[in-house]
Design an enzyme around this catalytic site. Structure first.
Site, PDB file in Angstrom:
ATOM      1  N   LYS A 144     -39.871   1.974  -4.943  1.00 41.15           N
ATOM      2  CA  LYS A 144     -38.898   1.023  -5.497  1.00 41.15           C
ATOM      3  C   LYS A 144     -39.512   0.279  -6.672  1.00 41.15           C
ATOM      4  O   LYS A 144     -40.680  -0.140  -6.621  1.00 41.15           O
ATOM      5  CB  LYS A 144     -38.487   0.047  -4.399  1.00 41.15           C
ATOM      6  CG  LYS A 144     -37.465  -1.003  -4.785  1.00 41.15           C
ATOM      7  CD  LYS A 144     -37.151  -1.869  -3.577  1.00 41.15           C
ATOM      8  CE  LYS A 144     -36.143  -2.952  -3.860  1.00 41.15           C
ATOM      9  NZ  LYS A 144     -35.846  -3.756  -2.636  1.00 41.15           N
ATOM     10  N   SER A 150     -31.305  -3.983  -1.424  1.00 40.47           N
ATOM     11  CA  SER A 150     -31.649  -3.743  -2.816  1.00 40.47           C
ATOM     12  C   SER A 150     -32.492  -2.478  -3.021  1.00 40.47           C
ATOM     13  O   SER A 150     -32.754  -2.096  -4.164  1.00 40.47           O
ATOM     14  CB  SER A 150     -32.425  -4.956  -3.374  1.00 40.47           C
ATOM     15  OG  SER A 150     -33.619  -5.166  -2.650  1.00 40.47           O
ATOM     16  N   SER A 171     -32.690  -5.221   2.702  1.00 41.84           N
ATOM     17  CA  SER A 171     -32.831  -4.307   1.577  1.00 41.84           C
ATOM     18  C   SER A 171     -33.386  -2.926   1.884  1.00 41.84           C
ATOM     19  O   SER A 171     -33.305  -2.043   1.036  1.00 41.84           O
ATOM     20  CB  SER A 171     -33.689  -4.968   0.490  1.00 41.84           C
ATOM     21  OG  SER A 171     -33.044  -6.102  -0.017  1.00 41.84           O
TER      22      SER A 171
END
Length: 436
Positions: free
Chosen positions: A73, A149, A173
């Site tokens: 990420k 996220s 997330s």
């Protein structure tokens, strides 16, 4: 893409070389339609795969993830690549000089880190459709959100691009995108995977986690990174599973409620003790989450926000703005309330594992903030966050598990009240096997 255990066996046996695996992964990432790919380290990954292929020819392995391609990420530092956090504010960010510790752990385990994956801007949102590069798209329906996220990590696994990805989880997330994309996610307790080298959202809750196709893959990855034994399916002692009851846990989508029932019935069929479990005060506990997270996020962004506000995505700016003038005592009161209620709820729960839905909705169309449901109009962000955030507030380990359902994916959470990661993952693997 093979599930991680099968991929590791193929790499270990020589049936597949690290170079061939990487070539396959890069071809998949080049053809990506989900918007999950932010930046690739082609040269570094190819050199690493070539070295691991040569090592394998000598009968040697660099570690338990020898040759496995992994994506990260884009809030986590990877040496040689910029960390842009999905934001225009970091368009000119220089390449990171060093790996975040979790990335260093992956390399030490033999993995090939291929590049950076999409994130909701600054990891501040559970939807995945707010970023300078545009929205991430759900592989099951490209018009719908991935959840956030850790949008790119979930989409890349669900699309079959990568067998393992690194995400972060502050309130949802890892787990929400896992549920919406139909993959498995592991949110350990804070610090099990080191959080240094990660751009912060809320220091009280930020947690590094993993996403993969299934719990068996997460088990192998956890063992590879932490050195914890990867035992086979089975429980060291009988586990008591509580099914969370009450209005807080009722999904707006009946298919998600069906998924929880399916898992509860499956556990009963496996001989697990399953009963209903109330969660008094969970709504008041969850209400502290936006206060604490908002205050800590604003503290990080205050200088940028006062001088470069127009460079934020509008949705991010709208979330930060209300925290600019909140008195400090509001934050302190919220932290004290969180600690009191989290302690009380943990003491009340009479189970080892809590079973509950991951989200109240399945994937909604991109850009939609509110949807109509049998319960009336529902705010999307809250529906994708409120059933996950209590476990960040309590710092409990969670495995998010996909459940086969008609249509778009749905998922459940297995929350470790007294059970630790090994027991949770073992239980998840039993459920997976029973549902096949």
């Amino acid at each position: 893409m093979l599930p991680l255990p099968d991929l590791v066996r193929a790499l270990d046996s020589g049936e597949l070389s690290p170079t061939d695996h990487l070539d396959d992964v890069l071809a998949r990432l080049d053809a990506d339609r989900t918007g999950s790919v932010i930046g690739l380290d082609r040269a570094g990954a190819r050199a690493r795969a070539a070295g691991l292929t040569a090592l394998a020819r000598r009968g040697e392995r660099a570690g338990p993830l020898h040759g496995v391609a992994v994506g990260v990420k884009d809030v986590v530092d990877v040496a040689g690549l910029p960390t842009r956090c999905g934001s225009r504010l970091l368009d000119d960010a220089p390449p990171a000089r060093t790996d975040a510790p979790v990335v260093a752990m992956l390399r030490a385990a033999g993995a090939v880190v291929v590049g950076k994956l999409h994130t909701h801007e600054f990891a501040y949102g559970p939807v995945g459709d707010v970023a300078a590069t545009g929205p991430a798209r759900n592989p099951h329906d490209l018009t719908r959100v991935t959840g956030g996220s850790s949008s790119g990590p979930a989409a890349a696994v669900a699309a079959g691009h990568l067998p393992l990805t690194v995400g972060t989880d502050t309130g949802a997330s890892v787990r929400t995108p896992a549920a919406l994309c139909g993959v498995a996610g592991w949110k350990p307790r804070r610090g099990v995977l080191p959080g240094a080298g990660v751009f912060p959202l809320a220091d009280s809750f930020d947690t590094v986690g993993l996403l993969a196709a299934d719990a068996a893959s997460l088990t192998l990855a956890r063992s590879a990174l932490t050195g914890a034994a990867a035992s086979g399916p089975g429980r060291g002692r009988p586990l008591r599973v509580g099914v969370a009851t009450g209005p807080w846990w009722r999904p707006h989508d009946p298919v998600i409620a069906d998924a929880v029932r399916v898992v509860a019935d499956t556990l009963t069929g496996l001989g697990v003790q399953v009963s209903e479990q109330d969660t008094p005060g969970v709504d008041e506990l969850a209400a502290t989450y936006p206060v604490i997270t908002g205050a800590e996020a604003y503290a990080t962004h205050r200088q940028w926000f006062t001088t470069r506000r127009d460079e934020y995505q509008p949705a991010t700016a709208e979330r930060l703005a209300p925290h600019a003038d909140v008195p400090a005592h509001v934050y302190v009161d919220a932290q004290r309330t969180r600690r009191r209620l989290a302690t009380a709820l943990r003491g009340h729960l009479g189970c080892d594992v809590l079973l509950c839905p991951t989200t109240r909705l399945r994937a909604v169309p991109i850009g939609v903030d509110q949807v109509s449901t049998p319960d009336g109009d529902v705010a999307v962000r809250q529906a994708l966050l409120e059933t996950t955030s209590p476990f960040n507030l309590m710092d409990l380990p969670v495995v998010a598990l996909p459940v086969p359902v008609p249509g778009l994916p749905a998922g459940v959470q297995l929350v470790g009240v007294t059970a630790g990661d090994e027991a949770l993952l073992g239980l998840a693997r039993e459920i997976e096997q029973a549902l096949r």
